[in-house]
Design an enzyme around this catalytic site. Structure first.
Site, PDB file in Angstrom:
ATOM      1  N   ARG A 190      37.714  40.098  40.731  1.00  0.00           N
ATOM      2  CA  ARG A 190      36.354  40.603  40.566  1.00  0.00           C
ATOM      3  C   ARG A 190      36.193  42.014  41.103  1.00  0.00           C
ATOM      4  O   ARG A 190      35.240  42.711  40.750  1.00  0.00           O
ATOM      5  CB  ARG A 190      35.358  39.655  41.237  1.00  0.00           C
ATOM      6  CG  ARG A 190      33.935  39.897  40.836  1.00  0.00           C
ATOM      7  CD  ARG A 190      33.026  38.692  41.053  1.00  0.00           C
ATOM      8  NE  ARG A 190      33.282  38.006  42.301  1.00  0.00           N
ATOM      9  CZ  ARG A 190      32.756  36.827  42.611  1.00  0.00           C
ATOM     10  NH1 ARG A 190      31.987  36.209  41.742  1.00  0.00           N
ATOM     11  NH2 ARG A 190      32.995  36.260  43.775  1.00  0.00           N
TER      12      ARG A 190
ATOM     13  N   VAL B 251      28.619  39.299  33.074  1.00  0.00           N
ATOM     14  CA  VAL B 251      29.814  38.456  33.189  1.00  0.00           C
ATOM     15  C   VAL B 251      30.325  38.380  34.626  1.00  0.00           C
ATOM     16  O   VAL B 251      29.955  39.178  35.488  1.00  0.00           O
ATOM     17  CB  VAL B 251      30.930  38.962  32.252  1.00  0.00           C
ATOM     18  CG1 VAL B 251      30.469  38.918  30.807  1.00  0.00           C
ATOM     19  CG2 VAL B 251      31.346  40.386  32.614  1.00  0.00           C
ATOM     20  N   GLU B 252      31.198  37.396  34.857  1.00  0.00           N
ATOM     21  CA  GLU B 252      31.811  37.128  36.167  1.00  0.00           C
ATOM     22  C   GLU B 252      30.764  36.978  37.272  1.00  0.00           C
ATOM     23  O   GLU B 252      30.892  37.538  38.355  1.00  0.00           O
ATOM     24  CB  GLU B 252      32.835  38.212  36.525  1.00  0.00           C
ATOM     25  CG  GLU B 252      34.124  38.090  35.721  1.00  0.00           C
ATOM     26  CD  GLU B 252      35.239  38.986  36.240  1.00  0.00           C
ATOM     27  OE1 GLU B 252      35.101  39.536  37.340  1.00  0.00           O
ATOM     28  OE2 GLU B 252      36.250  39.118  35.524  1.00  0.00           O
ATOM     29  N   GLY B 253      29.728  36.226  36.984  1.00  0.00           N
ATOM     30  CA  GLY B 253      28.641  36.038  37.942  1.00  0.00           C
ATOM     31  C   GLY B 253      27.546  37.038  37.667  1.00  0.00           C
ATOM     32  O   GLY B 253      27.674  38.214  38.013  1.00  0.00           O
TER      33      GLY B 253
END
Length: 847
Positions: free
Chosen positions: A380, A502-504
C-alpha cells in the site's frame, strides 16, 4: 519569598524530571533530597510538610515491585480485562501486521532524530536507472493516452507485448525465476514516470507488482508453487489478477461471502481431496485478461478432511487458480471513469480445485487475512502513492509552464496572486508526496514493513493528487476541460477518484485505519498491555502488565510536561539534530506536537476506551495529527537526502509550515469535540497554554515558491523529477516546458512591442498585426519579428483546444448488463479458456 522559592523549586524540578523522563528510582531519590532540604531549611507549615511526606512515601512504595503488583497492578489488570473491547481475529491480525518504524518515535512524544537521520536514502542501481532511461521511456513513447481511452479502450498490442517481454510485470520477482528483482524504490520510480504519462498503463503495471499472486507466492508459497507460477509470471506468459472485493462485502473484506468447501471429488481423472469454490467478485484489475486468478474466500471443512474434526470454519484463505479451470468465468469489463485499464468481474460456482491451490498449501488454510494485511503493509505504500505522486508531478510540471505561457492583461497568469496561492499549494503538496514516498520506500528497502505509514501514504498522497488535479484544472480553465489528443490533463484528472477508492477507500483509511491501527501498533505500551492482559499465563501476564502499566504512567506524565513546557517556550528547548541549521525550528515543533499528540491520544483512549472506535471524527483528527507529523518528518529527511539544496528552502518551509499548522488545527478541533469537557479543558491548558501560536505559510513565501515553479530552475526539476518529458519521444509535457523557456526568452522582444502600443505606434488588435507594425516602426528587427511569429505559433499550439465533428464524437452504444451475472449460456457469455483465447496471447482487448 522563601515559600515562593521552594514552590518554584518543586514545580520546576518536577517538570524537569518528567520532561527528561528520569526513572522512577532516580526521581524518588531526587525528590527525597529536595524534601529533606525543604524540611530543614524551608520551615514548611506542618500540614504542607505532612502532605509532601505522604506523597513521597507513596513514591517510595511504588519502587517495591512485588508490593506494587499485588496492591495496584493486580486490581487494575482485572479492571482492564473487563473493559477490554472485544477484538476479532481479523482485527488482531491487522493490528499486528508489519513493523513499527518512525511513526513509533512520533507516538513516543520524544522522537529520536538520529534514527531518522541514520536511515539510508533511496538509491537506484545502474541496472535500475538503465531500465528507467530505456524501456520505461520507450513504453511511454508507445502510448497515446487519447487513443487508449477513446479509440482502443485498451493499451495497443505492441505496448502489451513490450511490457511482457521487458519485465514490467516482474519487477518484484527474483532473478532466479526470471524476474528483474528491483528494489522497492526502483518499482516506485517506474510507476512515477509511467503515471506521469498514462494512468492506464500505470494501473496495469502496478497490480502484478503489488498485492497479488507473485507477492503472495514469494512470501508464503510452497517451493512447488513458486516453481510452477513465478517463471511464467516473470516472462509475461502468465497474467495475474487478485480477487478480494465482493458485491456484498466492499470495505468489510473480512466478511466476504465467497466460500470454499473441503471435499472429495474427481480432478483430472483422479479422486482427490480438494476445495469446491463459489465466488462472485468485482472491480478486479486484469481479470478480463488474466490467466492466473488469486482468490480470497472463506474455507470450511465440514468433514474434517484437513485433520481436525473439531474445526469446521478455518476462516479467510487465499488460493491460486488457473483461469482455464472449468467453471471460472471472466472476460466482461468495468469501465472506471473512462480509464480503460483491464478491470472486471469474475465468478464461479462449485469450481473444484485440489488442495494445493491454497497458497502455502493446506498448512496455510485460514491464514489468508494475515497474509493479505502483511503484504498490504508494504504494497500500500508503493503502487498507489507512486501513481499519485507521478500524477501530481505531471500536473505541477504542466501548470507551472502553462501559467508562464498563458498571458492575461499583458502578463503571465502565474503573476496573479490568486493563481500563485493555488500553484504554491500544488508545489508544496507535490513535494510532500514525493518526500513521503521516497523516504518510506527507502525504509521498505531497508527491511521495514511500515503498516501505519503505508496507510498514511495511501490516503495523503492520493488526496494530494486529487487537490493538484483539481487545481491544475482550475488554472487551465477551458484548456483543461476540452478533451482531445492535445489535452494533457483531462484523462489523468479522471483517474484520481480511482486511486482514492481502491485499496481501502480514503474515508475508511482516514477514519478507521491510520489512528485505529496506529494507536495500538505504534504506542510504546498499549500493545504490550494488551498482550499481557490476554496472556494465558496469568502470573507472567501480571509481571508484563505491571512493567507496561507503570511505563505507561511515566510516559503520560512526561508527555504532559513536555507538551506544556514546549508550548510555553514555543518549542525552543525541544531536541533537534545538531546540524539541522535553518530547518532546526521545524524539528523542534514536530517534537512539540508529537508530545501533545501522544498526550491527547492517551487521554482519548483512557476516557473513551473501546467507544473511540465509533467516534470516527475524533479518530480521524488524531490520525491527521499523526499523519502530518510523519509527513513533515519525511520532508526534512528528503531535504537532507538531496544534499540540503538552498534553493529548495522556500518549498521545504512551505511544506513544513502547512503540515504543522494543520497538526495544530486538528488538535484544536479534537479538543473542541472531546466528549468530556472537563478533561478537554485540562488538556487545552497543557497543549495550548498560550493559545494557538503556529502560523500557516505567509503569502510572501508562497510567491517565492511559485517563482521557482514558473521559471526553469533546479528546484522545479527536482520536484518534478521522474516526469516523462522527452520531447523527441512525443511528450506533451516536454513540449510545454520548451515553450515556457521560449516564452521567457522572447519577453524582452514583447516589451518592445508593448512599448510601441503605449506610444501609439502599434495600433493593431491582434498579436501578429502588432508584430508587423513594430517591425515597420523599427522597434524590432526582421529577425526579432520572425522569432516572435514562430513563438506565437508554438504558444498557440499549446493554448488551442481540440474540436470534433458530431460524427467523430459518436460512439457505438454499449450493451448494458445490470444485476448479478448469469451462468454462461449460449445467449450470454460463454466461459473462455485463457490458454486458448487468441486475445490473451496478445493480451490486447478491443473496447
Amino acid at each position: 519569598m522563601s515559600s515562593i522559592f521552594w514552590f518554584l523549586l518543586f514545580v520546576v524540578g518536577g517538570l524537569t524530571l518528567a520532561y527528561r523522563r528520569i526513572s522512577l528510582a532516580a526521581s524518588t531519590a531526587l525528590a527525597g533530597i529536595a524534601l529533606i532540604a525543604y524540611s530543614v531549611a524551608g520551615s514548611p507549615p506542618l500540614l504542607w510538610a505532612l502532605i509532601l511526606w505522604v506523597a513521597f512515601g507513596l513514591m517510595v512504595a511504588l519502587n517495591f515491585t512485588d508490593l506494587r503488583r499485588q496492591k495496584i497492578t493486580r486490581p487494575m489488570l482485572s479492571m482492564y480485562r473487563r473493559m477490554l473491547p472485544s477484538m476479532s481475529s481479523t482485527e488482531r491480525e491487522a493490528l499486528e501486521a508489519g513493523s513499527v518504524w518512525w511513526e513509533g518515535e512520533l507516538f513516543s512524544g520524544a522522537p529520536k532524530w538520529r534514527k531518522l537521520q541514520e536511515a539510508s536514502a533511496a538509491r537506484l542501481s545502474r541496472e535500475e536507472q538503465a531500465f528507467l532511461d530505456g524501456p520505461v521511456e520507450e513504453l511511454c513513447e508507445m502510448i497515446d493516452e487519447w487513443e487508449v481511452s477513446h479509440e482502443l479502450a485498451d493499451l495497443p498490442p505492441e505496448a502489451w507485448r513490450f511490457m511482457r517481454t521487458k519485465g514490467f510485470f516482474a519487477m518484484i520477482i527474483p532473478k532466479c525465476y526470471g524476474g528483474l528483482e528491483f528494489s522497492a524504490y526502483a518499482h516506485s520510480q517506474v510507476l512515477v514516470k509511467v503515471a506521469s504519462h498514462s494512468a492506464t498503463a500505470a494501473s496495469i503495471i502496478a497490480v502484478p507488482n503489488s498485492l497479488g499472486p507473485a507477492e503472495l507466492l514469494l512470501h508464503y508459497g510452497t517451493d512447488a508453487q513458486k516453481d510452477r507460477y513465478l517463471p511464467g509470471l516473470a516472462s509475461g506468459d502468465e497474467i495475474p489478477c487478485f480477487a478480494l472485493t465482493s458485491p456484498r462485502a466492499g470495505s468489510d473484506a473480512a466478511s466476504i461471502p465467497d466460500t470454499g468447501i473441503v471435499c472429495r471429488d474427481t480432478y483430472q481423472g483422479e479422486e482427490v481431496v480438494g476445495v469446491r469454490l463459489t465466488w462472485d467478485k468485482r472491480y478486479i484489475t486484469l481479470a478480463p485478461v488474466a490467466t492466473v486468478l488469486g482468490l480470497a474466500f472463506r474455507l470450511y471443512d465440514p468433514e474434517g478432511l484437513l485433520g481436525d474434526p473439531d474445526k469446521t470454519d478455518y476462516g479467510i484463505t487465499v488460493g491460486l487458480i488457473p483461469t482455464d479451470t472449468p467453471g471460472v468465468e471472466f472476460g466482461r469489463r468495468h469501465l472506471p471513469l473512462s480509464i480503460p485499464f483491464q478491470n472486471g468481474p469474475t465468478s464461479g460456482k462449485d469450481v473444484f480445485v485440489p488442495l494445493d491451490c491454497i497458497i502455502g498449501g493446506p498448512e496455510m488454510a485460514g491464514q489468508g487475512w494475515r497474509m493479505l494485511v502483511e503484504c498490504l503493509s508494504v504494497g500500500r505504500c508503493l503502487s498507489l502513492p507512486a501513481n499519485a505522486t507521478g500524477g501530481a508531478k505531471a500536473g505541477l510540471f504542466a501548470t507551472g509552464a502553462y501559467a508562464r505561457i498563458r498571458k492575461q492583461f499583458g502578463m503571465p497568469i502565474g503573476r496573479f496572486e490568486g493563481i500563485q496561492e493555488v500553484i504554491a499549494r500544488m508545489a508544496g503538496g507535490t513535494y510532500i508526496a514525493d518526500a513521503a514516498r521516497s523516504v518510506t520506500v527507502a525504509a521498505v528497502d531497508a527491511g521495514e514493513k511500515p503498516s501505519v505509514p503505508s496507510a498514511i501514504l495511501k490516503y495523503h498522497c492520493t488526496e494530494i493528487a486529487r487537490t493538484v488535479a483539481n487545481d491544475a484544472m482550475d488554472i487551465h480553465g477551458g484548456k483543461g476541460i476540452c478533451l482531445g489528443p492535445n489535452n494533457y490533463l483531462g484523462i489523468g484528472w479522471g483517474s484520481v477518484p480511482i486511486m482514492v477508492t481502491v485499496e481501502g477507500a480514503n474515508i475508511l483509511t482516514r477514519t478507521l485505519i491510520i489512528f485505529g491501527q496506529g494507536a495500538v501498533r505504534c504506542h510504546p505500551f498499549v500493545l504490550r498491555e494488551l498482550h499481557a492482559a490476554t496472556n494465558p499465563d496469568r502470573e507472567r501476564g501480571l509481571v508484563d502488565f505491571d512493567e507496561a502499566l507503570f511505563g505507561h504512567f511515566g510516559y503520560a506524565i512526561s508527555n504532559a510536561a513536555r507538551s506544556f513546557v514546549s508550548a510555553i517556550s514555543l518549542a525552543r528547548y525541544m531536541d533537534a539534530p545538531e546540524d539541522a541549521g535553518t530547518t532546526r525550528r521545524f524539528y523542534q515543533h514536530i517534537g512539540r506536537f508529537s508530545a501533545s499528540f501522544a498526550l491527547a491520544a492517551d487521554v482519548a483512549m483512557l476516557t473513551m476506551g473501546g467507544a473511540l472506535k465509533r467516534k470516527e471524527m475524533l479518530s480521524a483528527r488524531l490520525g491527521d495529527i499523526l499523519s502530518t507529523l510523519y509527513l513533515a518528518s519525511t520532508v526534512l529527511k528528503h531535504y537532507e537526502n538531496q544534499g540540503r539544496p538552498e534553493l529548495d528552502l522556500p518549498l521545504v518551509e512551505w511544506a513544513c509550515r502547512s503540515l504543522l499548522y494543520k497538526a495544530q488545527e486538528q488538535l484544536h478541533g479534537f479538543l473542541r469535540n472531546l466528549p468530556n469537557r472537563y478533561v478537554a479543558a485540562v488538556l487545552r491548558a497543557l497543549i495550548f497554554p498560550r493559545g494557538r501560536t503556529y502560523s500557516a505559510p505567509a503569502d510572501s513565501l508562497s510567491r517565492r515558491v511559485v517563482e521557482l515553479m514558473i521559471t526553469p530552475s533546479q528546484t522545479r526539476d527536482r520536484v518534478c523529477d521522474g516526469v516523462f518529458r522527452n520531447t523527441e519521444r512525443g511528450s506533451m509535457l516536454g513540449k510545454l516546458h520548451d515553450v515556457m523557456e521560449l516564452s521567457i526568452e522572447i519577453t524582452p522582444l514583447e516589451k518592445k512591442v508593448r512599448r510601441g502600443v503605449k506610444e501609439g505606434v502599434v495600433t493593431a488588435a491582434d498579436a501578429l498585426g502588432q508584430i508587423d507594425q513594430a517591425q515597420a516602426a523599427g522597434l524590432i528587427t526582421e529577425s526579432e519579428a520572425e522569432r516572435l511569429r514562430e513563438a506565437d505559433v508554438r504558444i498557440m499550439e499549446i493554448i488551442n483546444v481540440d474540436d470534433f465533428t458530431s460524427e467523430e464524437l459518436a460512439r457505438q452504444p454499449a450493451k448494458m448488463k445490470v444485476g448479478p451475472r448469469p451462468a454462461a449460456t449460449a445467449k450470454t457469455q460463454k466461459p473462455v479458456s485463457a490458454k486458448k483465447a487468441p486475445r490473451r496471447k496478445d493480451v490486447a482487448v478491443s473496447g
